[in-house]
Design an enzyme around this catalytic site. Structure first.
Site, PDB file in Angstrom:
ATOM      1  N   ARG A  52       0.852  -1.190   0.000  1.00  0.00           N
ATOM      2  CA  ARG A  52       0.000   0.000   0.000  1.00  0.00           C
ATOM      3  C   ARG A  52       0.888   1.240   0.000  1.00  0.00           C
ATOM      4  NH1 ARG A  52       2.334   2.083   3.688  1.00  0.00           N
ATOM      5  NH2 ARG A  52       0.790   3.720   3.653  1.00  0.00           N
ATOM      6  N   GLY A  53       0.229   2.418  -0.129  1.00  0.00           N
ATOM      7  CA  GLY A  53       0.986   3.661  -0.299  1.00  0.00           C
ATOM      8  C   GLY A  53       1.045   3.945  -1.790  1.00  0.00           C
ATOM      9  N   ALA A  54       0.797   5.215  -2.144  1.00  0.00           N
ATOM     10  CA  ALA A  54       0.584   5.551  -3.556  1.00  0.00           C
ATOM     11  C   ALA A  54       1.733   5.108  -4.483  1.00  0.00           C
ATOM     12  CB  ALA A  54       0.309   7.045  -3.679  1.00  0.00           C
ATOM     13  N   ARG A  95      -7.554  -0.118  -6.746  1.00  0.00           N
ATOM     14  CA  ARG A  95      -7.803   0.992  -5.813  1.00  0.00           C
ATOM     15  C   ARG A  95      -7.937   2.274  -6.636  1.00  0.00           C
ATOM     16  NH1 ARG A  95      -4.237   1.405  -0.544  1.00  0.00           N
ATOM     17  NH2 ARG A  95      -6.181   2.310   0.201  1.00  0.00           N
ATOM     18  N   GLN A 202      -2.000   2.548   9.960  1.00  0.00           N
ATOM     19  CA  GLN A 202      -0.735   2.599   9.210  1.00  0.00           C
ATOM     20  C   GLN A 202       0.326   3.392   9.980  1.00  0.00           C
ATOM     21  OE1 GLN A 202      -3.773   3.105   7.899  1.00  0.00           O
ATOM     22  NE2 GLN A 202      -3.893   2.483   5.761  1.00  0.00           N
ATOM     23  N   ASP A 243      -1.902  11.056  -2.135  1.00  0.00           N
ATOM     24  CA  ASP A 243      -2.316  10.008  -3.081  1.00  0.00           C
ATOM     25  C   ASP A 243      -2.645  10.580  -4.451  1.00  0.00           C
ATOM     26  OD1 ASP A 243      -2.825   8.657  -0.341  1.00  0.00           O
ATOM     27  OD2 ASP A 243      -2.854   7.064  -1.844  1.00  0.00           O
ATOM     28  N   ASN A 253      -5.294  12.634   0.528  1.00  0.00           N
ATOM     29  CA  ASN A 253      -4.382  11.771   1.307  1.00  0.00           C
ATOM     30  C   ASN A 253      -5.217  11.038   2.352  1.00  0.00           C
ATOM     31  OD1 ASN A 253      -1.659  10.835   1.898  1.00  0.00           O
ATOM     32  ND2 ASN A 253      -1.821  11.968   3.807  1.00  0.00           N
TER      33      ASN A 253
HETATM   34  O1  MRU Z   1      -4.550   3.320   2.272  1.00  0.00           O
HETATM   35  P1  MRU Z   1      -3.065   3.515   2.168  1.00  0.00           P
HETATM   36  O2  MRU Z   1      -2.324   2.957   3.327  1.00  0.00           O
HETATM   37  O3  MRU Z   1      -2.531   3.050   0.840  1.00  0.00           O
HETATM   38  O4  MRU Z   1      -2.886   5.105   2.220  1.00  0.00           O
HETATM   39  C1  MRU Z   1      -1.606   5.638   2.091  1.00  0.00           C
HETATM   40  C2  MRU Z   1      -1.555   7.112   2.247  1.00  0.00           C
HETATM   41  O5  MRU Z   1      -2.549   7.783   2.411  1.00  0.00           O
HETATM   42  C3  MRU Z   1      -0.202   7.751   2.112  1.00  0.00           C
HETATM   43  O6  MRU Z   1      -0.110   8.914   2.900  1.00  0.00           O
HETATM   44  C4  MRU Z   1       0.011   8.154   0.637  1.00  0.00           C
HETATM   45  O7  MRU Z   1      -0.243   7.068  -0.203  1.00  0.00           O
HETATM   46  C5  MRU Z   1       1.352   8.679   0.382  1.00  0.00           C
HETATM   47  S1  MRU Z   1       2.545   7.394   0.379  1.00  0.00           S
HETATM   48  C6  MRU Z   1       4.053   8.008  -0.008  1.00  0.00           C
END
Ligand code: MRU
Length: 351
Positions: A52-54, A95, A202, A243, A253
């Site tokens: 996970r994470g963008a 997603r 997270q 994101d 985000n």
């Molecule tokens: O649902 P997630 O855990 O994928 O959400 C992640 C976030 O909101 C992060 O802040 C975002 O993706 C930036 S990651 C460098």
């Protein structure tokens, strides 16, 4: 091999026949590595937040397409093309909010169409190269974000962050956590407060884990403590990831980010967003054009298995929110620090 103090969330396996990820659902209790063997397995890993994470989901998807291509080189060309199109659309639907996912998949698709007259093995080879480039570029972008961001930090900074925008969310040292890692590398005294980030934690499970592992001074706070921290003048700035960033500088985000921005404005504290240029989406004119993912009600009612609400409670569970550009002090990109109004025309290629 050079020792990196931060974990590698996504990479090729040593033989190049699998995408290896750290299973983020198991952290911090266990550090399991999953070897994903095809695009479908990568899609499941993205959907279930094993990765996970963008930036990390964009990278994983690109590696997944390359893997699917190399698994399919014995097919005839029409069947190979269909297999790749299916893989790309399956991954795209995992997603909706992080633009890095479709950005990376568009890059893979563009390589495929540019080589339409080549054989399946030749195309698979090009796709492997493109996916590896996306991973390597992200690693470099993280460091560049860190270098630009560290220059903004005051002496002995006390930073509040939210969710996980660190190494676990990217191909390198993270986005929001990159200036922190670089400050730490340089021996500066940095103190981080990590909001736990309800409902999937997270912040507590991932950010605290990776910062502690790197030796950074980090203190976990429940999300509801943020206002008190600011009132008590215990934080100098807020630093979060993104994101998707709209053309007008609005930022999507993790849910809870908007609330922190409102609090920061009230307390006169700078609010910074750190993201690679691939997170800027000029096709979204404002935050209202960004699709916000909604998650399953049970992630709120019985997260991690314990019933914390009546089993049939009505739940509203957006995974992200939109922070208006007006609340953002600056956006730290790999290309430099820009005002939230300066994002137009700086986006990655989202064709
Ligand atoms: O649902 P997630 O855990 O994928 O959400 C992640 C976030 O909101 C992060 O802040 C975002 O993706 C930036 S990651 C460098």
């Amino acid at each position: 091999m050079v020792h990196v103090p931060y974990p590698q969330a996504v990479r090729w396996s040593a033989d190049g026949r699998a995408v290896e990820i750290i299973d983020q659902r198991a952290l911090p209790g266990r550090e399991d590595i999953l070897a994903l063997k095809n695009a479908e397995e990568v899609a499941i890993a993205i959907r279930t937040l094993a990765v996970r994470g963008a930036p990390a989901i964009g990278i994983a998807a690109a590696l997944g397409v390359a893997l699917e291509a190399s698994n399919s080189t014995s097919l005839d060309k029409p069947a190979f093309d269909r297999r790749l199109l299916d893989a790309i659309s399956t991954l795209r639907l995992t997603r909706p909010t992080a633009v890095n996912l479709s950005w990376a998949l568009n890059r893979m698709r563009n390589v495929e169409t540019a080589n339409a007259h080549s054989t399946p093995p030749e195309i698979a080879c090009k796709l492997y190269g493109e996916a590896s480039a996306i991973l390597a570029e992200d690693r470099a972008m993280c460091r560049a974000i860190g270098e630009h961001g560290v220059a903004l930090l005051p002496e002995n900074p006390r930073i509040l962050t939210h969710c996980n925008a660190g190494a676990l969310a990217t191909g390198g040292m993270g986005t929001a956590l990159a200036p922190i890692y670089i400050a730490h590398e340089r021996g500066l005294k940095v103190k981080v407060f990590a909001g736990e980030t309800r409902p999937l934690l997270q912040g507590s499970r991932l950010t605290v884990w990776e910062l502690q592992r790197a030796g950074v001074d980090v203190t976990l706070v429940a999300d509801v403590v943020a206002a008190t921290l600011m009132q008590q003048k215990k934080v100098d700035l807020v630093l979060v990831g993104a994101d998707r960033i709209a053309a007008n500088g609005d930022v999507a985000n993790k849910i809870g980010t908007y609330g922190l921005a409102v609090l920061a404005k009230h307390h006169g504290i700078p609010f910074y967003v750190a993201a690679p240029t691939s997170t800027i989406d000029n096709h979204a004119a404002t935050g209202a054009d960004i699709i916000i993912e909604e998650r399953d009600a049970d992630e709120v009612r019985r997260g991690f298995g314990t019933l914390t609400a009546p089993a049939d409670a009505n739940v509203y569970a957006p995974a992200f929110d939109v922070t208006p550009a007006a609340l953002i002090t600056a956006i730290i990109t790999d290309g430099g620090v820009i005002g939230p109004g300066d994002t137009r025309d700086r986006s990655g290629d989202h064709r």
